[in-house]
Scaffold this motif. Sequence first.
Motif, short mmCIF file in Angstrom:
data_model
loop_
_atom_site.label_atom_id
_atom_site.label_comp_id
_atom_site.label_asym_id
_atom_site.label_seq_id
_atom_site.Cartn_x
_atom_site.Cartn_y
_atom_site.Cartn_z
N LEU A 115 0.89 -1.32 0.09
CA LEU A 115 0.14 0.05 -0.08
C LEU A 115 0.74 1.14 -0.02
O LEU A 115 0.33 2.37 -0.26
N VAL A 116 2.10 1.17 0.38
CA VAL A 116 3.18 2.35 0.44
C VAL A 116 4.12 2.25 -0.49
O VAL A 116 4.46 1.31 -1.00
N ASP A 117 4.60 3.61 -0.92
CA ASP A 117 5.60 3.69 -2.06
C ASP A 117 7.00 3.28 -1.32
O ASP A 117 7.81 2.50 -1.87
N GLU A 118 7.19 3.56 -0.21
CA GLU A 118 8.40 3.38 0.61
C GLU A 118 8.45 1.80 0.80
O GLU A 118 7.50 1.31 1.12
N SER A 119 9.72 1.54 1.11
CA SER A 119 9.78 0.15 1.79
C SER A 119 9.63 0.11 3.14
O SER A 119 10.00 0.83 4.01
N VAL A 120 9.10 -1.01 3.62
CA VAL A 120 8.44 -1.12 5.01
C VAL A 120 9.67 -2.04 5.62
O VAL A 120 9.89 -3.27 5.08
N PRO A 121 10.15 -1.54 6.75
CA PRO A 121 11.36 -2.43 7.42
C PRO A 121 10.86 -3.79 7.55
O PRO A 121 9.81 -3.97 8.15
N GLU A 122 11.77 -4.84 7.59
CA GLU A 122 11.58 -6.21 7.99
C GLU A 122 12.14 -6.53 9.23
O GLU A 122 11.80 -7.47 9.85
N HIS A 123 12.80 -5.72 9.74
CA HIS A 123 13.51 -5.67 11.06
C HIS A 123 13.47 -4.54 11.90
O HIS A 123 13.23 -3.55 11.66
N GLY A 124 13.50 -4.70 13.34
CA GLY A 124 13.30 -3.70 14.20
C GLY A 124 12.05 -3.14 14.31
O GLY A 124 11.84 -1.81 14.88
N ILE A 125 10.97 -3.79 13.90
CA ILE A 125 9.85 -3.05 14.02
C ILE A 125 8.92 -4.23 14.33
O ILE A 125 8.95 -5.33 14.09
N GLY A 126 7.69 -4.05 15.35
CA GLY A 126 6.99 -5.44 15.88
C GLY A 126 5.67 -5.37 15.03
O GLY A 126 5.35 -4.45 14.40
N THR A 127 4.93 -6.41 15.26
CA THR A 127 3.72 -6.67 14.59
C THR A 127 2.75 -5.47 15.09
O THR A 127 2.06 -4.99 14.16
N GLU A 128 2.70 -5.25 16.29
CA GLU A 128 1.59 -4.12 16.90
C GLU A 128 1.87 -2.90 16.15
O GLU A 128 1.03 -2.27 15.65
N THR A 129 3.18 -2.46 15.82
CA THR A 129 3.45 -1.25 15.17
C THR A 129 3.11 -1.45 13.71
O THR A 129 2.50 -0.34 13.33
N LEU A 130 3.27 -2.46 13.09
CA LEU A 130 2.89 -2.56 11.64
C LEU A 130 1.18 -2.68 11.58
O LEU A 130 0.75 -2.05 10.65
N LYS A 131 0.61 -3.26 12.66
CA LYS A 131 -0.98 -3.22 12.49
C LYS A 131 -1.40 -1.74 12.90
O LYS A 131 -2.40 -1.06 12.20
N SER A 132 -0.94 -1.19 13.60
CA SER A 132 -1.31 0.19 14.09
C SER A 132 -1.10 1.43 12.90
O SER A 132 -1.76 2.22 12.62
N ARG A 133 0.14 1.09 12.07
CA ARG A 133 0.37 2.02 10.96
C ARG A 133 -0.63 1.48 9.62
O ARG A 133 -1.13 2.33 9.25
N LEU A 134 -0.98 0.34 9.54
CA LEU A 134 -1.85 -0.05 8.62
C LEU A 134 -3.19 0.30 9.12
O LEU A 134 -4.04 1.00 7.85
N HIS A 135 -3.72 0.42 10.13
CA HIS A 135 -5.12 1.13 10.67
C HIS A 135 -4.85 2.49 10.15
O HIS A 135 -5.92 3.17 9.77
N ASP A 136 -3.63 3.41 10.61
CA ASP A 136 -3.96 4.83 10.15
C ASP A 136 -3.84 4.89 8.80
O ASP A 136 -4.60 5.82 8.59
N LEU A 137 -3.10 4.08 8.05
CA LEU A 137 -3.27 4.31 6.82
C LEU A 137 -4.58 3.99 5.83
O LEU A 137 -4.87 4.84 5.12
N VAL A 138 -5.15 2.97 6.49
CA VAL A 138 -6.70 2.69 5.77
C VAL A 138 -7.35 3.68 6.24
O VAL A 138 -8.47 4.07 5.28
N ARG A 139 -7.37 4.23 7.53
CA ARG A 139 -8.42 5.14 7.89
C ARG A 139 -8.44 6.29 7.10
O ARG A 139 -9.32 6.99 6.82
N GLU A 140 -7.14 6.66 6.47
CA GLU A 140 -7.17 7.92 5.80
C GLU A 140 -7.73 7.80 4.18
O GLU A 140 -8.07 8.67 3.54
N GLN A 141 -8.03 6.28 3.79
CA GLN A 141 -8.59 6.23 2.60
C GLN A 141 -9.90 5.72 2.75
O GLN A 141 -10.46 4.70 3.25
#
Length: 258
Positions: A115-141
Amino acid sequence: EGPRLVQDYESLSPVAHIEEPSDRGPVLEQLLDHLDPVFDGRLPPNAYVHGPFGSGKTAIVTALFSHLTELSTRAQSVIYTSTRAESTSAPEFVYVDVRETTSEFAFYHAVLDALVDESVPEHGIGTETLKSRLHDLVREQRTGIVIAVDHIGEPESIQAPALVDLFAGLPSNVSWIAIGRDDPSTTELTRYTAESISIDRYQRQMLVDVLMTRTSNGLAQQGLDHSLARQIADWADGNAHDALAALFIAAELAEERG
């Protein structure tokens, strides 16, 4: 140094998919009927697409989602059709193969990365952070997202109960199409879907057409005649993956032997 039999290996590969799957018009129409709300800027209900191994489920869905993604990103995500003169913002379309995304982290990472143009990190980031960012992104759409999740329930992929839990973690303005081999009456997924779409095995002549279409790009001219294509189709018994695997191996052996 003479002419080569094999011109393009990818065209012959059983794991590569062409832009226009052969002889699958009725199934594409059925899927488009289900997805019809997107042309009005609305999300379709959830669905389950099922069929036996080698029936072309992946080829059909990836081709369709590729076209829909192209439509939705053109002209500021506006879709026009012959029956709808007004502009309509379209949902985003995401394809996820759960053979390759077998964990909760990998699943949400694959969706967000699509969904995003930039690359999403595969390390140094947790599952909950990913979910939170996904929710924020979809909420804008405003129009939401349609996700196709392929190869469900296979031995090395995510099973249906685990997938239901993953879907529960998605934002509310997301609909999904689950793709698997299990009969609708035996999978938990159909409790959450409005429609089941069946894809049958290829008929013999349809499979011959698939082989001839692939060889028109993959082999030298007249590299495969119809009698051999019919022989492969008879042996494969409606399984396009097996038919293409046989063709690929035969072409490689023929190339080696001159």
